[in-house]
Design a protein around this motif. Structure first.
Motif, short mmCIF file in Angstrom:
data_model
loop_
_atom_site.label_atom_id
_atom_site.label_comp_id
_atom_site.label_asym_id
_atom_site.label_seq_id
_atom_site.Cartn_x
_atom_site.Cartn_y
_atom_site.Cartn_z
N THR B 84 -23.67 -2.43 24.72
CA THR B 84 -24.21 -2.71 26.05
C THR B 84 -25.69 -2.36 26.17
O THR B 84 -26.47 -3.12 26.72
CB THR B 84 -23.46 -1.88 27.10
OG1 THR B 84 -23.39 -0.53 26.61
CG2 THR B 84 -22.07 -2.41 27.32
N ARG B 112 -18.57 0.23 24.93
CA ARG B 112 -19.50 0.03 26.03
C ARG B 112 -20.27 1.29 26.38
O ARG B 112 -21.38 1.24 26.85
CB ARG B 112 -18.77 -0.48 27.28
CG ARG B 112 -18.09 -1.80 27.07
CD ARG B 112 -17.90 -2.56 28.36
NE ARG B 112 -17.18 -1.80 29.38
CZ ARG B 112 -15.88 -1.56 29.38
NH1 ARG B 112 -15.14 -2.02 28.38
NH2 ARG B 112 -15.31 -0.88 30.34
N ASN B 114 -19.67 5.15 28.42
CA ASN B 114 -19.25 5.43 29.79
C ASN B 114 -20.13 6.48 30.46
O ASN B 114 -19.76 7.04 31.48
CB ASN B 114 -17.79 5.86 29.83
CG ASN B 114 -17.55 7.10 28.99
OD1 ASN B 114 -18.49 7.67 28.45
ND2 ASN B 114 -16.31 7.52 28.87
N THR B 115 -21.31 6.74 29.90
CA THR B 115 -22.21 7.70 30.52
C THR B 115 -23.18 6.93 31.41
O THR B 115 -24.05 6.21 30.92
CB THR B 115 -22.98 8.49 29.44
OG1 THR B 115 -22.04 9.04 28.53
CG2 THR B 115 -23.79 9.60 30.07
N GLY B 116 -23.01 7.08 32.71
CA GLY B 116 -23.76 6.27 33.67
C GLY B 116 -25.25 6.19 33.41
O GLY B 116 -25.80 5.09 33.28
N TYR B 119 -27.25 3.78 30.80
CA TYR B 119 -27.56 2.37 31.08
C TYR B 119 -28.97 2.21 31.65
O TYR B 119 -29.79 1.49 31.07
CB TYR B 119 -26.50 1.77 32.01
CG TYR B 119 -25.17 1.49 31.32
CD1 TYR B 119 -24.84 0.19 30.95
CD2 TYR B 119 -24.27 2.50 31.05
CE1 TYR B 119 -23.63 -0.09 30.33
CE2 TYR B 119 -23.06 2.24 30.43
CZ TYR B 119 -22.74 0.94 30.06
OH TYR B 119 -21.55 0.68 29.45
N ILE B 126 -24.73 -0.20 34.58
CA ILE B 126 -23.36 0.04 34.10
C ILE B 126 -22.37 -0.93 34.74
O ILE B 126 -21.34 -1.26 34.16
CB ILE B 126 -22.93 1.51 34.35
CG1 ILE B 126 -21.66 1.85 33.56
CG2 ILE B 126 -22.73 1.79 35.85
CD1 ILE B 126 -21.31 3.33 33.52
N ARG B 127 -22.69 -1.45 35.91
CA ARG B 127 -21.77 -2.40 36.56
C ARG B 127 -21.71 -3.71 35.79
O ARG B 127 -20.82 -4.53 36.00
CB ARG B 127 -22.22 -2.64 38.00
CG ARG B 127 -22.07 -1.40 38.89
CD ARG B 127 -22.72 -1.60 40.23
NE ARG B 127 -24.16 -1.82 40.09
CZ ARG B 127 -24.97 -2.10 41.10
NH1 ARG B 127 -24.50 -2.22 42.30
NH2 ARG B 127 -26.27 -2.27 40.90
N GLY B 129 -21.35 -3.75 32.56
CA GLY B 129 -20.87 -3.34 31.23
C GLY B 129 -20.12 -4.42 30.48
O GLY B 129 -20.41 -4.70 29.31
N SER B 180 -11.70 0.03 23.23
CA SER B 180 -11.65 0.17 24.68
C SER B 180 -10.40 0.92 25.04
O SER B 180 -9.38 0.84 24.36
CB SER B 180 -11.65 -1.19 25.37
OG SER B 180 -11.62 -0.99 26.78
N SER B 183 -9.92 -1.44 29.41
CA SER B 183 -10.42 -2.75 29.82
C SER B 183 -9.79 -3.85 28.99
O SER B 183 -10.19 -4.09 27.85
CB SER B 183 -11.94 -2.81 29.68
OG SER B 183 -12.53 -1.83 30.49
#
Lengths: 207, 391
Positions: B84, B112, B114-116, B119, B126-127, B129, B180, B183
């Motif tokens: 990402t 992806r 997952n640490t906001g 991004y 992150i939205r 992703g 994942s 998801s």
């Protein structure tokens, strides 16, 4: 419209017995009656958050639901109608109540008919329904019915809380609104994680 | 079936001694652990990729490139490579370079992250992703399989006449996994391309893992890559062993209770019951991990998280020895004995992928660039050159 509907009641009282649970039960019973009057049978599932308190905290930390919490979350997500009742703690919903809402899937309550209830020591907290609960469930895109039910200690005395609109009448009005919203809808279908996955072509062309 | 270890590269205080390694000590420990895993006979070492403390492995191909030079047999991989927030062009270049340097003894796993804040630090949101993972990987594949790429998309500046170098070893791209936890879109992506799917279920109940893996298997078959049971599946796992079960339990508990993810949450009793974490004797690990195939089918790769939560290096090396000597030989033998003939034993090696490409008529001929289109030219000349290549 003959299919049985699922009415889920979430009560976050902490004492035993709890006036929060008492209010939740009254609202549930009134809703079942109002649905019956519309030819709809409802099955009531009551979730006592006190029993799930440890699992709720664990999920907050680990991200996954364990034991009976997984079942409770699934039942809430699949409900046709939801009644939530929290005690007022320090001017708002209880921390346990909010923690449970926090671990719900963000889409779990979208378009779901929801009735808000709260209990407190005095009637001076009754707007908690409007300033705390309603925005929370608005954020989750729930379809919150217009009437919420707040019960102060005095309301449990015979007419003492409010002579003009006593508690049973408020419960009845809110239950009627919830029953109408539930009866108006198609029964909820269980939506699994894997049923709404877009095809890869849709994913590739997603713009 | 392959068995290996994967590292998050966390810097965590040892709760029993109070010792906190610095970043240099932790990176060196990871190198020691990987070399030890190779010498002990494990099949895979995979490093995570993180861009925030307390994690050190920010630069996986530097680490894996070094390890390619000092190890002999172990497959070098990632867990995971951030599809990402990394530029897919840099990923194509770096991992093709690693593939060449390691002589094909590598693969990689997309994730992806997952640490906001990572991004926005890398200019992403992150939205987005999932769309980032889909678009960036589609470009990455083209950069490996097509010599000259013209491309435009939503997230990256367009490319005209771009060639990623070095070209993949023998003209065949590295094998790719997609990781994942929750998801299904990513399982769908893995299935669409016929890539591997690894479910890192270390913090999740096995029922959830089984659902996700079986979804991937069905989609793998749907997309025409073979039958569902031929899909390439990996699982994450987590164990702590001593010969005597009670000693394992006593020794690991302080690390469990203070661990970054689950510490101060569920009890070790609950967590070991509900997730794949197994604390006990090697035989208990064999019993537990030897039964996961009943829920997810025969699978090709099992990774274990071993060097986390502040465990000292010496302990980690002992864990690797126990795994390699007492657990893996048994699990490997049992897996092989029950595997149906049409199900792949392992993820495809580079040699197997080359053979498959040749069998499919894909002959590798790398055309040396006829000329260097760029050096010494003016910017105006470059536009003409770009047009020429694009045509």
């Amino acid at each position: 419209m003959s299919q049985e509907r699922s009415l889920v009641v979430v009560s976050s009282g902490v004492s035993q017995p709890s006036s929060t649970r008492l209010l939740a039960d009254r609202i549930a019973a009134a809703t079942v009656e109002e649905l019956a009057a519309r030819g709809v049978t409802a099955r009531v599932t009551t979730i006592e958050l006190r029993d799930l308190a440890h699992e709720v905290v664990n999920m907050t930390l680990t991200g996954f639901a364990s034991g009976p919490l997984a079942d409770a979350l699934a039942k809430v997500s699949a409900a046709d109608g939801l009644v939530v009742v929290t005690p007022v703690f320090t001017a708002s919903y209880s921390g346990l109540f909010k923690s449970f809402v926090d671990v719900l899937d963000k889409d779990a309550l979208a378009s779901m008919p929801v009735l808000l209830g709260a209990t407190g020591g005095t009637g001076r907290h009754s707007l908690v329904l409007e300033y705390a609960l309603r925005p929370l469930f608005g954020y989750l895109h729930a379809d919150v019915v217009g009437t919420g039910v707040y019960a102060a200690t005095d309301d449990w005395a015979d007419g003492a809380g409010d002579d003009v609109r006593p508690l049973p009448e408020r419960i009845r009005r809110a239950a009627r609104e919830l029953a109408e919203a539930v009866a108006d809808r198609e029964p909820a279908k269980p939506v699994g994680l894997y049923e709404a996955v877009p095809s890869f072509d849709q994913l590739l062309g997603s713009d | 079936m392959q068995f290996g270890i994967f590292s998050v590269g966390d810097v965590t205080t040892d709760p029993t001694t109070g010792h906190t390694p610095d970043d240099t000590e932790r990176v060196r420990a990871m190198l020691t652990i990987a070399r030890h895993a190779d010498e002990a006979g494990l099949d895979v070492f995979a490093t995570g990729e993180h861009h925030n403390p307390p994690f050190v492995p920010s630069s996986p191909t530097t680490m894996l490139g070094y390890l390619a030079g000092v190890t002999k047999h172990i497959t070098l991989s990632t867990a995971t490579t951030l599809i990402t927030t990394n530029d897919p062009v840099r990923l194509a270049e770096e991992y093709a370079m690693l593939q060449v340097i390691s002589d094909g003894r590598m693969d990689l796993m997309m994730g992806r992250g997952n640490t906001g804040p990572v991004y926005p630090w890398f200019g992403q949101d992150i939205r987005q992703g999932i769309p980032l993972a889909i678009e960036n990987y589609a470009l990455l594949r083209r950069l490996w399989t097509e010599d000259v790429v013209d491309w435009s998309g939503k997230f990256r500046t367009p490319l005209q006449g771009f060639t990623s170098t070095p070209r993949p070893l023998d003209g065949v791209a590295p094998f790719v996994w997609h990781g994942s936890i929750r998801s299904p879109e990513i399982a769908e992506q893995a299935a669409y391309y016929g890539d591997g799917f690894l479910h890192n279920a270390i913090f999740w109940p096995m029922e959830h893992t089984a659902q996700m893996v079986n979804f991937y298997r069905q989609r793998f078959e749907h997309h025409g890559h073979g039958s569902a049971d031929q899909a390439i599946v990996g699982l994450g796992g987590q164990v702590f062993m001593r010969k005597e079960s009670q000693k394992a339990w006593d020794e690991f508990r302080p690390y469990f209770d203070e661990a970054p993810v689950y510490g101060h949450g569920p009890s070790m009793e609950d967590f070991t019951r509900e997730t794949p974490l197994t604390v006990g004797s090697p035989q208990q690990v064999i019993d537990r991990y030897g039964a996961f195939w009943e829920q997810v089918g025969h699978y090709q790769r099992q990774l274990f998280l071993m060097d986390h939560a502040g465990l000292p290096l010496k302990t980690v090396l002992e864990q690797i020895d126990l795994l390699a000597e007492e657990v893996v030989p048994v699990l490997r033998r049992e897996a092989e004995a029950r595997r149906p003939a049409h199900v792949p034993a392992n993820p495809p090696t580079h040699a197997e992928r080359v053979a498959a490409a040749r069998a499919a008529g894909d002959v590798h001929v790398q055309q040396p660039a006829a000329a260097d289109h760029w050096t010494g030219r003016t910017a105006e000349d470059d536009i003409d050159a770009a047009d020429a290549v694009a045509r």
